[in-house]
Motif scaffolding. Structure first.
Motif, PDB file in Angstrom:
ATOM      1  N   THR A 107      -6.148   5.394  34.807  1.00 52.93           N
ATOM      2  CA  THR A 107      -6.767   4.073  34.843  1.00 52.93           C
ATOM      3  C   THR A 107      -6.596   3.382  33.494  1.00 52.93           C
ATOM      4  O   THR A 107      -6.351   4.039  32.478  1.00 52.93           O
ATOM      5  CB  THR A 107      -8.269   4.168  35.153  1.00 52.93           C
ATOM      6  N   PRO A 108      -6.733   2.056  33.449  1.00 57.55           N
ATOM      7  CA  PRO A 108      -6.626   1.363  32.165  1.00 57.55           C
ATOM      8  C   PRO A 108      -7.603   1.877  31.113  1.00 57.55           C
ATOM      9  O   PRO A 108      -7.227   2.070  29.948  1.00 57.55           O
ATOM     10  CB  PRO A 108      -6.914  -0.097  32.532  1.00 57.55           C
ATOM     11  N   LEU A 109      -8.856   2.111  31.509  1.00 54.05           N
ATOM     12  CA  LEU A 109      -9.843   2.601  30.551  1.00 54.05           C
ATOM     13  C   LEU A 109      -9.518   4.011  30.080  1.00 54.05           C
ATOM     14  O   LEU A 109      -9.716   4.341  28.907  1.00 54.05           O
ATOM     15  CB  LEU A 109     -11.247   2.553  31.155  1.00 54.05           C
ATOM     16  N   GLU A 110      -9.017   4.847  30.978  1.00 47.62           N
ATOM     17  CA  GLU A 110      -8.623   6.201  30.589  1.00 47.62           C
ATOM     18  C   GLU A 110      -7.459   6.150  29.604  1.00 47.62           C
ATOM     19  O   GLU A 110      -7.411   6.925  28.646  1.00 47.62           O
ATOM     20  CB  GLU A 110      -8.246   7.026  31.823  1.00 47.62           C
ATOM     21  N   PHE A 111      -6.534   5.218  29.838  1.00 47.79           N
ATOM     22  CA  PHE A 111      -5.411   5.053  28.910  1.00 47.79           C
ATOM     23  C   PHE A 111      -5.928   4.660  27.536  1.00 47.79           C
ATOM     24  O   PHE A 111      -5.510   5.221  26.517  1.00 47.79           O
ATOM     25  CB  PHE A 111      -4.441   3.989  29.444  1.00 47.79           C
ATOM     26  N   ARG A 112      -6.826   3.675  27.492  1.00 45.15           N
ATOM     27  CA  ARG A 112      -7.372   3.223  26.203  1.00 45.15           C
ATOM     28  C   ARG A 112      -8.130   4.339  25.504  1.00 45.15           C
ATOM     29  O   ARG A 112      -7.958   4.571  24.298  1.00 45.15           O
ATOM     30  CB  ARG A 112      -8.265   2.010  26.414  1.00 45.15           C
ATOM     31  N   ASP A 113      -8.956   5.062  26.249  1.00 41.13           N
ATOM     32  CA  ASP A 113      -9.746   6.150  25.636  1.00 41.13           C
ATOM     33  C   ASP A 113      -8.841   7.250  25.093  1.00 41.13           C
ATOM     34  O   ASP A 113      -9.066   7.771  24.010  1.00 41.13           O
ATOM     35  CB  ASP A 113     -10.707   6.744  26.664  1.00 41.13           C
TER      36      ASP A 113
END
Length: 282
Positions: free
Chosen positions: A272-278
């Motif tokens: 997910t986008p948030l998982e990528f950022r984290d």
């Protein structure tokens, strides 16, 4: 007949980067890989000996102190590298700025090995050694990813500068190669606002079916694949470098429905986008 296999970098690296120094004869006992594509860039620096690859039906020879790259999607296989020693670098497109990529794409289908002089060779060797050392560190150490990313951009910037003086007139390309080249230029310019294959076909004055046929023939992938890839690259850069939230990034990339954008991102990036950022900001 089975399709040509595509090797994906995320299966070997969770940071989109791989580097290795190889010695003469090191791979002689390994079973050679057959013809395949990669979804990432490959760079080779041959320090000693000689090697040869078959790339899109062209046999390319490498001698001492030569530098070369392979574009995502180009079909290639090794002919001989038993006598070669040097460096191998694999880099996901997300780590390469658009202006650098444009230089590499300008050499589409006709890129030739570049003969490095002694000063250039020394500069590349020093940077590659530093990249290898940094890459081997604990990825939980302070600022590991930002520092590695900076070094990767330094390397790709040097590579773009190296090849920027190698001019390939489009008139030397076949008609399909010209169209592929022009399409990728348009895509880089309009990816945030134009997503439809038919729109790009219209700008190129060809039918959508013909553009798909051309892209499949020259790169192995249809128009929709390259549009999605470019959107995902922009999204990853915004997630990595900006403070925009996912909804704002979706809107910046032309998606009114941010939940649809998130589903599209997860389907393409397997995260997910948030998982990528984290993951990249840990």
């Amino acid at each position: 007949m089975k399709d040509i296999p595509v090797h994906q970098l995320h299966e070997r690296s969770n940071i989109g980067f791989e580097i290795r120094h190889f010695e003469s004869g090191e791979d002689s006992k390994k079973v050679p890989m057959g013809a395949h594509r990669d979804d990432h860039y490959l760079f080779f620096l041959i320090e000693n000996g000689s090697a040869s690859l078959m790339i899109d039906f062209n046999e390319v020879h490498f001698c001492e102190n030569t530098f070369y790259y392979i574009l995502p999607g180009q079909v290639h296989h090794r002919i001989n590298n038993a006598l070669a020693a040097g460096w191998y670098v694999a880099i996901d497109s997300q780590h390469i700025p658009a202006d650098f990529r444009n230089i590499f794409e300008n050499q589409l289908f006709l890129q030739q090995p570049y003969q490095l002089n002694d000063i250039e060779l020394k500069q590349y060797q020093q940077l590659l050694c530093l990249l290898r050392e940094k890459n081997s560190e604990d990825d939980n150490s302070a600022f590991f990813l930002p520092v590695l990313q900076s070094l990767i951009q330094s390397f790709t910037g040097m590579a773009a500068a190296t090849f920027s003086n190698v001019y390939t007139p489009e008139k030397q390309l076949s008609r399909p190669a010209q169209i592929s080249h022009q399409f990728k230029k348009l895509l880089l310019r309009h990816v945030r606002t134009i997503k439809g294959p038919s729109a790009y076909a219209g700008m190129l004055n060809v039918s959508e079916s013909y553009l798909n046929e051309v892209l499949k023939k020259t790169t192995g992938f249809p128009v929709s694949y390259w549009i999605t890839q470019e959107v995902m690259l922009e999204a990853k850069r915004l997630l990595y470098y900006s403070g925009l939230n996912v909804k704002e990034i979706a809107h910046a990339l032309g998606y009114d429905d941010h939940t649809y954008f998130s589903r599209l991102f997860k389907k393409a990036a397997c995260i997910t986008p948030l998982e990528f950022r984290d993951k990249h900001h840990k």
